[in-house]
Design a protein around this motif. Structure first.
Motif, mmCIF file in Angstrom:
data_model
loop_
_atom_site.group_PDB
_atom_site.id
_atom_site.type_symbol
_atom_site.label_atom_id
_atom_site.label_comp_id
_atom_site.label_asym_id
_atom_site.label_seq_id
_atom_site.Cartn_x
_atom_site.Cartn_y
_atom_site.Cartn_z
ATOM 1 N N ALA A 1 0.538 4.152 -0.072
ATOM 2 C CA ALA A 1 -0.326 4.215 1.113
ATOM 3 C C ALA A 1 -1.748 4.610 0.719
ATOM 4 C CB ALA A 1 0.244 5.205 2.128
ATOM 5 N N GLY B 1 -4.984 2.186 1.031
ATOM 6 C CA GLY B 1 -6.176 2.658 1.737
ATOM 7 C C GLY B 1 -7.440 2.543 0.912
ATOM 8 N N THR C 1 -7.460 -1.874 0.047
ATOM 9 C CA THR C 1 -7.258 -2.816 1.164
ATOM 10 C C THR C 1 -6.491 -4.071 0.758
ATOM 11 O OG1 THR C 1 -9.305 -4.126 0.974
ATOM 12 C CG2 THR C 1 -9.423 -2.073 2.264
ATOM 13 N N GLU D 1 -4.804 -5.724 10.920
ATOM 14 C CA GLU D 1 -5.027 -5.526 9.495
ATOM 15 C C GLU D 1 -6.518 -5.636 9.164
ATOM 16 O OE1 GLU D 1 -2.801 -6.896 5.455
ATOM 17 O OE2 GLU D 1 -3.275 -8.485 6.869
ATOM 18 N N ARG E 1 -9.808 4.877 6.599
ATOM 19 C CA ARG E 1 -8.751 3.915 6.291
ATOM 20 C C ARG E 1 -7.704 4.545 5.381
ATOM 21 N NH1 ARG E 1 -11.771 0.028 4.028
ATOM 22 N NH2 ARG E 1 -11.465 0.877 1.957
ATOM 23 N N LEU F 1 -3.788 5.258 6.495
ATOM 24 C CA LEU F 1 -2.681 4.595 5.807
ATOM 25 C C LEU F 1 -1.768 5.598 5.107
ATOM 26 C CD1 LEU F 1 -4.478 1.419 4.447
ATOM 27 C CD2 LEU F 1 -2.911 1.600 6.382
ATOM 28 N N ILE G 1 1.680 4.625 6.650
ATOM 29 C CA ILE G 1 2.543 3.959 5.672
ATOM 30 C C ILE G 1 3.195 4.981 4.742
ATOM 31 C CG2 ILE G 1 2.609 2.359 3.726
ATOM 32 C CD1 ILE G 1 0.413 0.774 5.110
#
Length: 180
Positions: free
Chosen positions: A19, A23, A26, A111, A122, A126, A130
């Motif tokens: 994750a 992040g 991307t 996304e 970000r 994430l 995630i």
């Protein structure tokens, strides 16, 4: 013992590290490659991991991952160039929207909106979504207070909701009015 320790580290932390890497980059493929490289380095230094206190191992793994991300961007021409390339790939993929199902299209919008968030937002979002990490774990990994992490998660969610037009128009306008 080394194999068992490695399996424990991988099972316990790979999702969180992925994750973080997603992040920062991307790109799922790049993040997966960097995850593999991270745990290859962990494997190569498994004796070192055995001497690190259990509470510090995640931080150690994140420092390896962070260094790999830095190396990745050094090898890439610049971060801006990488972002432009990713956006160009997305534009090509989204060229014929008639081929996409409505659900895939909405996911693609989400996304893209996530990828347009500032890197620090970000990355933290994430790691939360995630990676399944809580604000204390994220804060510890990034050396940021947990309260700041929670604020940035909320900030990222607000930006996404605004970008995807999930909030009613009145709420979007009110939030943009200056205080006074």
């Amino acid at each position: 013992m080394n194999k068992a320790l490695f399996q424990e580290l991988y099972a316990g932390h790979s999702r969180k590290v992925f994750a973080y890497l997603l992040g920062r980059t991307t790109n799922k493929d790049t993040a997966a490659d960097l995850l593999q490289d991270t745990f290859l380095r962990v494997w190569n230094r498994i004796d070192t991991a055995g001497h690190i206190h259990e509470d510090e191992r995640l931080h150690w793994i994140f420092s390896i991952a962070s260094n790999l991300v830095k190396d990745y961007y050094r090898k890439s021409a610049t971060r801006k160039k990488a972002d432009e390339r990713i956006r160009a790939e997305r534009a090509e993929t989204a060229g014929d929207l008639s081929q996409w199902l409505a659900g895939k299209e909405r996911f693609s919008e989400l996304e893209a909106a996530i990828n347009e968030l500032p890197e620090e937002l970000r990355c933290i979002l994430l790691m939360k979504v995630i990676g399944g990490m809580n604000s204390f774990q994220i804060g510890d990994s990034l050396n940021v207070p947990a309260g700041t992490v929670r604020y940035r998660i909320a900030q990222a969610r607000r930006l996404l909701a605004d970008k995807l037009h999930i909030l009613p128009a009145e709420e979007r306008v009110e939030r943009r009015k200056p205080n006074g």
